[in-house]
Design a protein around this motif. Sequence first.
Motif, PDB file in Angstrom:
ATOM      1  N   LEU A 186       0.986  -0.812  -0.143  1.00 10.86           N
ATOM      2  CA  LEU A 186       0.243   0.167   0.188  1.00 10.86           C
ATOM      3  C   LEU A 186       0.731   1.005  -0.049  1.00 10.86           C
ATOM      4  N   THR A 187       2.078   1.257   0.792  1.00 11.71           N
ATOM      5  CA  THR A 187       3.006   1.982   1.269  1.00 11.71           C
ATOM      6  C   THR A 187       3.500   2.532  -0.956  1.00 11.71           C
ATOM      7  N   MET A 188       3.418   1.417  -1.386  1.00 11.19           N
ATOM      8  CA  MET A 188       4.191   1.553  -2.395  1.00 11.19           C
ATOM      9  C   MET A 188       3.299   1.688  -4.165  1.00 11.19           C
ATOM     10  N   ARG A 189       1.842   2.420  -3.755  1.00 16.64           N
ATOM     11  CA  ARG A 189       0.572   2.700  -4.539  1.00 16.64           C
ATOM     12  C   ARG A 189       0.833   3.212  -5.545  1.00 16.64           C
ATOM     13  N   ASN A 190       1.869   4.666  -5.149  1.00 16.94           N
ATOM     14  CA  ASN A 190       2.119   5.842  -6.342  1.00 16.94           C
ATOM     15  C   ASN A 190       3.210   5.645  -6.666  1.00 16.94           C
ATOM     16  N   ILE A 191       4.214   4.472  -7.282  1.00 17.17           N
ATOM     17  CA  ILE A 191       5.505   4.437  -7.524  1.00 17.17           C
ATOM     18  C   ILE A 191       5.124   4.720  -9.119  1.00 17.17           C
ATOM     19  N   LYS A 192       5.763   4.590  -9.912  1.00 19.04           N
ATOM     20  CA  LYS A 192       5.733   4.963 -11.461  1.00 19.04           C
ATOM     21  C   LYS A 192       6.093   3.660 -11.856  1.00 19.04           C
ATOM     22  N   GLU A 193       5.247   2.657 -12.208  1.00 20.59           N
ATOM     23  CA  GLU A 193       5.589   1.609 -12.866  1.00 20.59           C
ATOM     24  C   GLU A 193       6.199   1.309 -14.307  1.00 20.59           C
ATOM     25  N   ASN A 194       5.391   1.782 -15.033  1.00 21.91           N
ATOM     26  CA  ASN A 194       6.675   2.138 -16.365  1.00 21.91           C
ATOM     27  C   ASN A 194       6.202   3.515 -17.363  1.00 21.91           C
ATOM     28  N   ASP A 195       7.396   3.953 -18.157  1.00 27.05           N
ATOM     29  CA  ASP A 195       7.459   4.930 -18.667  1.00 27.05           C
ATOM     30  C   ASP A 195       6.620   4.662 -19.728  1.00 27.05           C
ATOM     31  N   ALA A 196       6.213   3.705 -20.179  1.00 26.95           N
ATOM     32  CA  ALA A 196       5.723   3.319 -21.618  1.00 26.95           C
ATOM     33  C   ALA A 196       3.975   3.589 -21.781  1.00 26.95           C
ATOM     34  N   THR A 197       3.811   3.091 -20.661  1.00 25.50           N
ATOM     35  CA  THR A 197       2.587   3.534 -19.890  1.00 25.50           C
ATOM     36  C   THR A 197       1.624   4.740 -20.238  1.00 25.50           C
ATOM     37  N   SER A 198       3.312   5.543 -19.440  1.00 22.37           N
ATOM     38  CA  SER A 198       2.742   7.517 -19.468  1.00 22.37           C
ATOM     39  C   SER A 198       1.933   7.517 -20.712  1.00 22.37           C
ATOM     40  N   GLU A 199       3.368   7.093 -22.000  1.00 25.95           N
ATOM     41  CA  GLU A 199       3.550   8.011 -22.943  1.00 25.95           C
ATOM     42  C   GLU A 199       1.990   7.312 -24.262  1.00 25.95           C
ATOM     43  N   ASN A 200       1.705   6.136 -23.775  1.00 32.44           N
ATOM     44  CA  ASN A 200       1.160   5.765 -24.918  1.00 32.44           C
ATOM     45  C   ASN A 200      -0.538   5.814 -24.461  1.00 32.44           C
ATOM     46  N   GLU A 201      -0.539   5.905 -22.716  1.00 35.01           N
ATOM     47  CA  GLU A 201      -1.793   5.987 -22.671  1.00 35.01           C
ATOM     48  C   GLU A 201      -3.280   6.573 -22.931  1.00 35.01           C
ATOM     49  N   ASP A 202      -2.644   7.752 -24.370  1.00 35.61           N
ATOM     50  CA  ASP A 202      -3.678   7.389 -25.122  1.00 35.61           C
ATOM     51  C   ASP A 202      -4.132   6.769 -26.190  1.00 35.61           C
ATOM     52  N   GLU A 203      -3.432   5.687 -26.271  1.00 38.85           N
ATOM     53  CA  GLU A 203      -3.263   5.177 -27.522  1.00 38.85           C
ATOM     54  C   GLU A 203      -4.212   3.700 -27.680  1.00 38.85           C
ATOM     55  N   ALA A 204      -5.358   3.274 -28.344  1.00 37.35           N
ATOM     56  CA  ALA A 204      -6.000   2.020 -28.205  1.00 37.35           C
ATOM     57  C   ALA A 204      -5.427   0.726 -27.558  1.00 37.35           C
ATOM     58  N   LYS A 205      -5.493   0.195 -26.623  1.00 37.89           N
ATOM     59  CA  LYS A 205      -4.714  -0.961 -26.202  1.00 37.89           C
ATOM     60  C   LYS A 205      -5.239  -2.500 -26.901  1.00 37.89           C
ATOM     61  N   PRO A 206      -4.120  -3.403 -26.810  1.00 36.23           N
ATOM     62  CA  PRO A 206      -5.113  -3.975 -27.598  1.00 36.23           C
ATOM     63  C   PRO A 206      -5.540  -4.685 -26.119  1.00 36.23           C
ATOM     64  N   SER A 207      -6.587  -5.707 -27.123  1.00 33.56           N
ATOM     65  CA  SER A 207      -7.819  -6.932 -26.681  1.00 33.56           C
ATOM     66  C   SER A 207      -7.328  -7.258 -25.865  1.00 33.56           C
ATOM     67  N   PHE A 208      -7.972  -8.090 -24.425  1.00 36.71           N
ATOM     68  CA  PHE A 208      -7.208  -9.265 -23.455  1.00 36.71           C
ATOM     69  C   PHE A 208      -6.703 -10.369 -24.157  1.00 36.71           C
ATOM     70  N   LYS A 209      -7.951 -10.503 -25.441  1.00 34.17           N
ATOM     71  CA  LYS A 209      -6.878 -12.143 -26.360  1.00 34.17           C
ATOM     72  C   LYS A 209      -6.529 -12.324 -26.437  1.00 34.17           C
ATOM     73  N   GLU A 210      -6.141 -10.748 -27.518  1.00 29.09           N
ATOM     74  CA  GLU A 210      -4.598 -10.241 -28.613  1.00 29.09           C
ATOM     75  C   GLU A 210      -3.425 -10.116 -27.517  1.00 29.09           C
ATOM     76  N   SER A 211      -4.112  -9.492 -26.142  1.00 30.74           N
ATOM     77  CA  SER A 211      -2.463  -9.620 -25.800  1.00 30.74           C
ATOM     78  C   SER A 211      -2.177 -10.754 -25.144  1.00 30.74           C
ATOM     79  N   TRP A 212      -2.760 -12.051 -24.749  1.00 29.11           N
ATOM     80  CA  TRP A 212      -3.148 -13.393 -24.688  1.00 29.11           C
ATOM     81  C   TRP A 212      -2.269 -13.957 -25.400  1.00 29.11           C
TER      82      TRP A 212
END
Length: 424
Positions: A186-212
């Motif tokens: 819980l004390t780690m909830r604000n850490i930055k996990e993935n730089d790519a996520t913030s850079e591409n957050e507006d891009e459409a993510k692949p579906s769950f099935k496609e990711s699998w």
Amino acid sequence: MEQTNSLSLFKNKTYVKLFLASSISIYGDWFDILAISVLVAYGWNTDPVLIGLIPVCFALPGILFGSFAGVLADRYRKVNLMMASDFISAILTGLLVLADHIYWILPLLFLRSTMGLISSPAAQALTRHVVHEDQLLKATSYNQIVNNSGKIVGPLLGAVILALISPKICILINAFSSIISGLILLTMRNIKENDATSENEDEAKPSFKESWKEGWAFVLKQRVIFNSILFSLIGMMGIQLVDFQFPVLLRSVNMEDPVVFGMLMSMTGIGSILTITWMNRFKDLQYGWAIGGGMSLIGFGFAGVGFIAEGMSLFIPALFGLLVGLGNGIWMVAFNFALQKESPKEMIGRVFGITNSLFSAVVIIAPITGGILVQTLGPSAVIQAIGFAVGGTGIIGGILGKWLWKQKSSSTTILEPVSKESSV
């Protein structure tokens, strides 16, 4: 090299919190496994067939959901997934304390194991995000030390408390360990996990099935990952085929004293911790010699155990157990390091999730197959044959390692030690 790379791993506060949370959770899980077995077998006098379903409930979720849990780890915040896993596991473990029949225990164990599946790939992926690459092998070795010591210390402490109090207290302690782990996360909830996520957050993510599907395609096409998993599956299959048959072997040569079996297992654990601690000194390795060499030690150690005969000195089984442990330590660190280093950060959860799924299938299939083989051919012959097969496969991996594991580095050393400057 960035200045932060030279810091000691345990000066990385984020990693320290992750390490503590994972360690507490792992020790807690091993702590109540013995208690559940004792409660079901001795407290309730449960039918052996139903008792046999307990390990199935631990492993079956991995087969069914392991690869999907990896997709979750790559798509969502890993800290949040791990927190949810810990807190829900604490509730399910608390319900185990209230259970009064095996028919309640089995579904609760199944659900708890499923929650653990979510946490495992998320923890592996988060490690890659918070640890510098030149310290990844060190972090992997620390994680394996906790895993292997937990298998030894957890049941031992559980046995002491079982003798003094009751199985349900052990189970309750595990529930509290899950809560503590979740509070640390819980004390780690604000850490930055993935730089790519913030850079591409507006891009459409692949579906769950496609990711699998993307995860499976990566594992099948990436040579280092595929061969690491393939060889490790062979090693795991060999281990699981005969691991539960050692008591049968000892019984067949009139060495039924539990002290002998306990000593064999203890020496295996000691050997694992010794090599894992030794590998902590290094920052890189060649996968062929490390994975293949570890498998060879395991295989020939097993083969040696298969030659145990009546009247033999206890020193001999202990020596073979130590050999198995030494190989296990090298193999597990090398295998996990290969998956961590050779997988893109955004793919680690799926790679470990798929691996968990495959390993879980082996854990269920291999012991049953091993039991049939031992019953048909005898324990000594089966353990010797499987030991030599695993050892020979490891040698092949070591010899052909440069081709099977085509690494970018041109280094010819098996292990590259950490320089003094990088460990300050």
